[in-house]
Write a protein that holds these residues in place. Structure first.
Motif, PDB file in Angstrom:
ATOM      1  N   GLU A  71     -20.493 -24.412   9.857  1.00  0.00           N
ATOM      2  CA  GLU A  71     -21.882 -24.707   9.508  1.00  0.00           C
ATOM      3  C   GLU A  71     -22.587 -23.400   9.217  1.00  0.00           C
ATOM      4  O   GLU A  71     -22.738 -22.558  10.092  1.00  0.00           O
ATOM      5  CB  GLU A  71     -22.585 -25.427  10.659  1.00  0.00           C
ATOM      6  CG  GLU A  71     -22.067 -26.817  10.908  1.00  0.00           C
ATOM      7  CD  GLU A  71     -22.829 -27.524  12.005  1.00  0.00           C
ATOM      8  OE1 GLU A  71     -23.693 -26.900  12.659  1.00  0.00           O
ATOM      9  OE2 GLU A  71     -22.551 -28.713  12.218  1.00  0.00           O
ATOM     10  N   GLU A 131     -25.900 -21.114   7.845  1.00  0.00           N
ATOM     11  CA  GLU A 131     -27.359 -21.124   7.782  1.00  0.00           C
ATOM     12  C   GLU A 131     -27.750 -20.230   6.616  1.00  0.00           C
ATOM     13  O   GLU A 131     -27.620 -19.017   6.678  1.00  0.00           O
ATOM     14  CB  GLU A 131     -27.937 -20.577   9.078  1.00  0.00           C
ATOM     15  CG  GLU A 131     -29.447 -20.578   9.104  1.00  0.00           C
ATOM     16  CD  GLU A 131     -29.981 -20.013  10.402  1.00  0.00           C
ATOM     17  OE1 GLU A 131     -30.888 -19.165  10.314  1.00  0.00           O
ATOM     18  OE2 GLU A 131     -29.498 -20.395  11.477  1.00  0.00           O
ATOM     19  N   CYS A 138     -23.333 -18.266  10.765  1.00  0.00           N
ATOM     20  CA  CYS A 138     -22.656 -19.549  10.808  1.00  0.00           C
ATOM     21  C   CYS A 138     -22.073 -19.774  12.189  1.00  0.00           C
ATOM     22  O   CYS A 138     -22.111 -18.897  13.051  1.00  0.00           O
ATOM     23  CB  CYS A 138     -21.555 -19.615   9.760  1.00  0.00           C
ATOM     24  SG  CYS A 138     -20.167 -18.536  10.130  1.00  0.00           S
ATOM     25  N   GLN A 139     -21.526 -20.970  12.387  1.00  0.00           N
ATOM     26  CA  GLN A 139     -20.787 -21.269  13.602  1.00  0.00           C
ATOM     27  C   GLN A 139     -19.769 -22.353  13.279  1.00  0.00           C
ATOM     28  O   GLN A 139     -19.932 -23.118  12.340  1.00  0.00           O
ATOM     29  CB  GLN A 139     -21.690 -21.695  14.738  1.00  0.00           C
ATOM     30  CG  GLN A 139     -22.284 -23.077  14.625  1.00  0.00           C
ATOM     31  CD  GLN A 139     -23.186 -23.389  15.805  1.00  0.00           C
ATOM     32  OE1 GLN A 139     -23.969 -22.560  16.235  1.00  0.00           O
ATOM     33  NE2 GLN A 139     -23.078 -24.584  16.318  1.00  0.00           N
ATOM     34  N   THR A 155     -17.781 -25.809  14.298  1.00  0.00           N
ATOM     35  CA  THR A 155     -18.020 -27.013  15.088  1.00  0.00           C
ATOM     36  C   THR A 155     -16.802 -27.928  14.991  1.00  0.00           C
ATOM     37  O   THR A 155     -16.016 -27.845  14.050  1.00  0.00           O
ATOM     38  CB  THR A 155     -19.263 -27.793  14.612  1.00  0.00           C
ATOM     39  OG1 THR A 155     -19.052 -28.235  13.277  1.00  0.00           O
ATOM     40  CG2 THR A 155     -20.513 -26.950  14.684  1.00  0.00           C
ATOM     41  N   GLU A 180     -20.053 -19.765  19.341  1.00  0.00           N
ATOM     42  CA  GLU A 180     -21.306 -19.013  19.362  1.00  0.00           C
ATOM     43  C   GLU A 180     -21.720 -18.725  17.918  1.00  0.00           C
ATOM     44  O   GLU A 180     -20.886 -18.351  17.099  1.00  0.00           O
ATOM     45  CB  GLU A 180     -21.126 -17.685  20.102  1.00  0.00           C
ATOM     46  CG  GLU A 180     -20.932 -17.848  21.595  1.00  0.00           C
ATOM     47  CD  GLU A 180     -22.174 -18.376  22.285  1.00  0.00           C
ATOM     48  OE1 GLU A 180     -23.292 -17.952  21.924  1.00  0.00           O
ATOM     49  OE2 GLU A 180     -22.021 -19.234  23.172  1.00  0.00           O
ATOM     50  N   PRO A 181     -22.979 -18.899  17.577  1.00  0.00           N
ATOM     51  CA  PRO A 181     -23.400 -18.628  16.196  1.00  0.00           C
ATOM     52  C   PRO A 181     -23.434 -17.138  15.905  1.00  0.00           C
ATOM     53  O   PRO A 181     -23.702 -16.326  16.780  1.00  0.00           O
ATOM     54  CB  PRO A 181     -24.810 -19.222  16.133  1.00  0.00           C
ATOM     55  CG  PRO A 181     -25.273 -19.297  17.541  1.00  0.00           C
ATOM     56  CD  PRO A 181     -24.053 -19.425  18.403  1.00  0.00           C
ATOM     57  N   THR A 182     -23.123 -16.800  14.652  1.00  0.00           N
ATOM     58  CA  THR A 182     -23.249 -15.417  14.208  1.00  0.00           C
ATOM     59  C   THR A 182     -24.662 -15.207  13.705  1.00  0.00           C
ATOM     60  O   THR A 182     -25.377 -16.155  13.415  1.00  0.00           O
ATOM     61  CB  THR A 182     -22.277 -15.085  13.064  1.00  0.00           C
ATOM     62  OG1 THR A 182     -22.664 -15.838  11.917  1.00  0.00           O
ATOM     63  CG2 THR A 182     -20.849 -15.389  13.434  1.00  0.00           C
ATOM     64  N   LYS A 183     -25.048 -13.984  13.544  1.00  0.00           N
ATOM     65  CA  LYS A 183     -26.375 -13.682  13.013  1.00  0.00           C
ATOM     66  C   LYS A 183     -26.314 -12.738  11.815  1.00  0.00           C
ATOM     67  O   LYS A 183     -27.315 -12.436  11.224  1.00  0.00           O
ATOM     68  CB  LYS A 183     -27.244 -13.032  14.094  1.00  0.00           C
ATOM     69  CG  LYS A 183     -27.571 -13.975  15.227  1.00  0.00           C
ATOM     70  CD  LYS A 183     -28.464 -15.097  14.772  1.00  0.00           C
ATOM     71  CE  LYS A 183     -28.790 -16.034  15.899  1.00  0.00           C
ATOM     72  NZ  LYS A 183     -29.413 -17.244  15.495  1.00  0.00           N
TER      73      LYS A 183
END
Length: 73
Positions: free
Chosen positions: A18, A20, A46-47, A49, A57-60
């Motif tokens: 997923e 962003e 992204c992360q 799922t 854990e989501p990346t930034k």
């Protein structure tokens, strides 16, 4: 960020990434109607799922996106 090939909880190999993404839609100042959706301006992160409910854990940062995503651009 780890690049998962299977879910660490259930072993499912059909994970979803997923993303962003930030886009720049254009609206009419007069009517407020959407003129165009715009293109992807920036990817925040992204992360992974899985259908079992697990998520990573989501990346930034763009640099930590999985290679499969960065190679399609």
């Amino acid at each position: 960020m780890n690049q998962y090939e299977e879910c660490p909880e259930c072993g499912n190999k059909q994970l979803i990434i997923e993303g962003e993404e930030v886009s720049r839609p254009r609206y009419s100042a007069k009517t407020g109607k959407l003129i165009s959706k715009g293109h992807c301006f920036h990817t925040n992160g992204c992360q992974y799922t899985c259908c079992c409910g697990w998520f990573s854990e989501p990346t930034k940062y763009h640099e930590s996106l999985p290679e499969i995503i960065t190679n399609r651009r």
